[in-house]
Design a protein around this motif. Structure first.
Motif, PDB file in Angstrom:
ATOM      1  N   ALA A   9       0.798  -1.176  -0.024  1.00 38.44           N
ATOM      2  CA  ALA A   9       0.051  -0.092  -0.122  1.00 38.44           C
ATOM      3  C   ALA A   9       0.826   1.034   0.038  1.00 38.44           C
ATOM      4  CB  ALA A   9      -1.131  -0.035   1.306  1.00 38.44           C
ATOM      5  N   GLN A  10       1.883   1.348   0.707  1.00 31.71           N
ATOM      6  CA  GLN A  10       2.912   2.543   0.898  1.00 31.71           C
ATOM      7  C   GLN A  10       3.615   2.513  -0.531  1.00 31.71           C
ATOM      8  OE1 GLN A  10       4.923   0.855   4.654  1.00 31.71           O
ATOM      9  NE2 GLN A  10       4.962   2.933   4.849  1.00 31.71           N
ATOM     10  N   ALA A  12       2.330   1.953  -3.500  1.00 26.89           N
ATOM     11  CA  ALA A  12       1.158   2.243  -4.413  1.00 26.89           C
ATOM     12  C   ALA A  12       1.338   3.533  -5.081  1.00 26.89           C
ATOM     13  CB  ALA A  12      -0.077   1.725  -3.896  1.00 26.89           C
ATOM     14  N   VAL A  13       1.956   4.500  -4.261  1.00 27.83           N
ATOM     15  CA  VAL A  13       1.938   5.834  -4.638  1.00 27.83           C
ATOM     16  C   VAL A  13       3.222   6.075  -5.521  1.00 27.83           C
ATOM     17  CG1 VAL A  13       1.081   6.674  -2.568  1.00 27.83           C
ATOM     18  CG2 VAL A  13       3.486   6.588  -2.739  1.00 27.83           C
ATOM     19  N   VAL A  14       4.303   4.980  -5.623  1.00 29.78           N
ATOM     20  CA  VAL A  14       5.440   5.555  -6.734  1.00 29.78           C
ATOM     21  C   VAL A  14       4.985   5.442  -8.176  1.00 29.78           C
ATOM     22  CG1 VAL A  14       7.581   4.230  -7.391  1.00 29.78           C
ATOM     23  CG2 VAL A  14       6.710   3.906  -4.873  1.00 29.78           C
ATOM     24  N   ALA A  15       5.579   6.608  -8.615  1.00 31.00           N
ATOM     25  CA  ALA A  15       5.102   6.672  -9.824  1.00 31.00           C
ATOM     26  C   ALA A  15       6.161   6.077 -10.817  1.00 31.00           C
ATOM     27  CB  ALA A  15       5.316   8.297 -10.280  1.00 31.00           C
ATOM     28  N   PRO A  31       3.999  -2.812  -7.474  1.00 31.81           N
ATOM     29  CA  PRO A  31       4.136  -2.705  -5.952  1.00 31.81           C
ATOM     30  C   PRO A  31       4.059  -3.962  -5.342  1.00 31.81           C
ATOM     31  CG  PRO A  31       2.839  -1.125  -6.812  1.00 31.81           C
ATOM     32  CD  PRO A  31       3.069  -1.776  -7.910  1.00 31.81           C
ATOM     33  N   THR A  86      12.322  11.223 -11.251  1.00 33.91           N
ATOM     34  CA  THR A  86      11.262  10.719 -10.732  1.00 33.91           C
ATOM     35  C   THR A  86      11.289   9.802  -9.490  1.00 33.91           C
ATOM     36  OG1 THR A  86      10.459  10.375 -13.220  1.00 33.91           O
ATOM     37  CG2 THR A  86       9.152   9.221 -11.287  1.00 33.91           C
ATOM     38  N   ASP A  89      11.492  12.478  -6.758  1.00 33.16           N
ATOM     39  CA  ASP A  89      10.021  12.741  -6.181  1.00 33.16           C
ATOM     40  C   ASP A  89       9.110  11.499  -5.398  1.00 33.16           C
ATOM     41  OD1 ASP A  89      10.264  15.174  -7.611  1.00 33.16           O
ATOM     42  OD2 ASP A  89       9.580  14.691  -9.566  1.00 33.16           O
ATOM     43  N   ASN A  90       9.446  10.328  -6.004  1.00 26.99           N
ATOM     44  CA  ASN A  90       9.010   9.447  -5.229  1.00 26.99           C
ATOM     45  C   ASN A  90       9.192   9.043  -3.821  1.00 26.99           C
ATOM     46  OD1 ASN A  90       7.023   8.407  -7.445  1.00 26.99           O
ATOM     47  ND2 ASN A  90       8.710   7.277  -8.432  1.00 26.99           N
ATOM     48  N   ARG A  93       7.246  11.371  -1.799  1.00 23.91           N
ATOM     49  CA  ARG A  93       5.807  10.653  -1.862  1.00 23.91           C
ATOM     50  C   ARG A  93       5.758   9.696  -0.634  1.00 23.91           C
ATOM     51  NH1 ARG A  93       6.281  10.512  -7.546  1.00 23.91           N
ATOM     52  NH2 ARG A  93       5.207  12.296  -8.605  1.00 23.91           N
ATOM     53  N   VAL A  94       6.667   8.697  -0.640  1.00 24.33           N
ATOM     54  CA  VAL A  94       6.690   7.455   0.128  1.00 24.33           C
ATOM     55  C   VAL A  94       7.025   7.995   1.717  1.00 24.33           C
ATOM     56  CG1 VAL A  94       7.840   5.453   0.695  1.00 24.33           C
ATOM     57  CG2 VAL A  94       7.293   6.058  -1.572  1.00 24.33           C
TER      58      VAL A  94
END
Length: 208
Positions: A9-10, A12-15, A31, A86, A89-90, A93-94
């Protein structure tokens, strides 16, 4: 230790790749596969307190998965500057708490100097060598691992078991775990005929 489901779930935000490059075989690591691989490595004691190196990190999926556990530090090595941007940036997010160092460089000519006393675990989803001009690309990654890692977890094309075992044997290493993995890939390149396809792969744990 967080569950594998929580880790997935954590992640899942990785672009993924904004403009994937076919020559580099830039396919995102899903993921669920990343969570499974990192969770297994953590259960085996190969993450906690270790230096974790992700060769060909792409946009950082495996590196960030490891950073969400308790490594000493994580190093993500990637040739493509756009992918590394990227990945940075990820990481925001994480929100991983472990230090992550992003290094632009060729994983087959590794621009790193690690202490021999520093236990190193390598995680990687290297190019499979599916393109004719890139045949056997994963061999060069394995050659890098042989001189770097104490243990590694790597994803390879289906049918790689004989090659991996022979390579490990020649290097004086041991394949301790092997399992199959299946994951879906979205349409990315013009030569892809389907909007989505299932990819069969194999994952190996090797003690070097």
């Amino acid at each position: 230790m967080a569950t594998k489901a929580a880790l997935e779930a954590q992640l899942a935000v990785v672009a993924g790749f904004e403009n994937p490059k076919v020559a580099l075989e830039q396919y995102p690591t899903p993921p669920d596969l990343a969570a499974h691989l990192v969770h297994l490595a953590d259960l085996r004691g190969d993450v906690d307190g270790k230096t974790v190196v992700d060769l060909g990190t792409g946009t950082g999926m495996l590196a960030l998965g490891a950073a969400l556990r308790s490594p000493a530090r994580v190093v993500g090595v990637e040739l493509d500057a756009d992918a590394l941007e990227t990945a940075v940036d990820n990481a925001r997010r994480v929100g991983a708490s472990a230090p992550v160092h992003w290094v632009r460089g060729d994983a087959t000519r590794l621009p790193l100097c690690l202490s021999e006393r520093e236990p190193v675990t390598v995680l990687m989803n290297p190019p499979f060598g599916a393109q004719n001009e890139n045949a056997h690309a994963d061999r060069a990654f394995l050659e890098t691992i042989a001189s770097l890692a104490d243990v590694s977890y790597s994803v390879h094309n289906e049918g790689s078991k004989e090659f991996i075992e022979a390579f490990a044997d020649d290097a004086g290493a041991d394949v301790t775990d092997a399992f199959r993995a299946t994951f879906d890939l979205d349409h990315q390149f013009d030569f892809h005929e389907a909007e989505r396809r299932e990819l069969d792969a194999e994952v190996f744990r090797i003690e070097w």
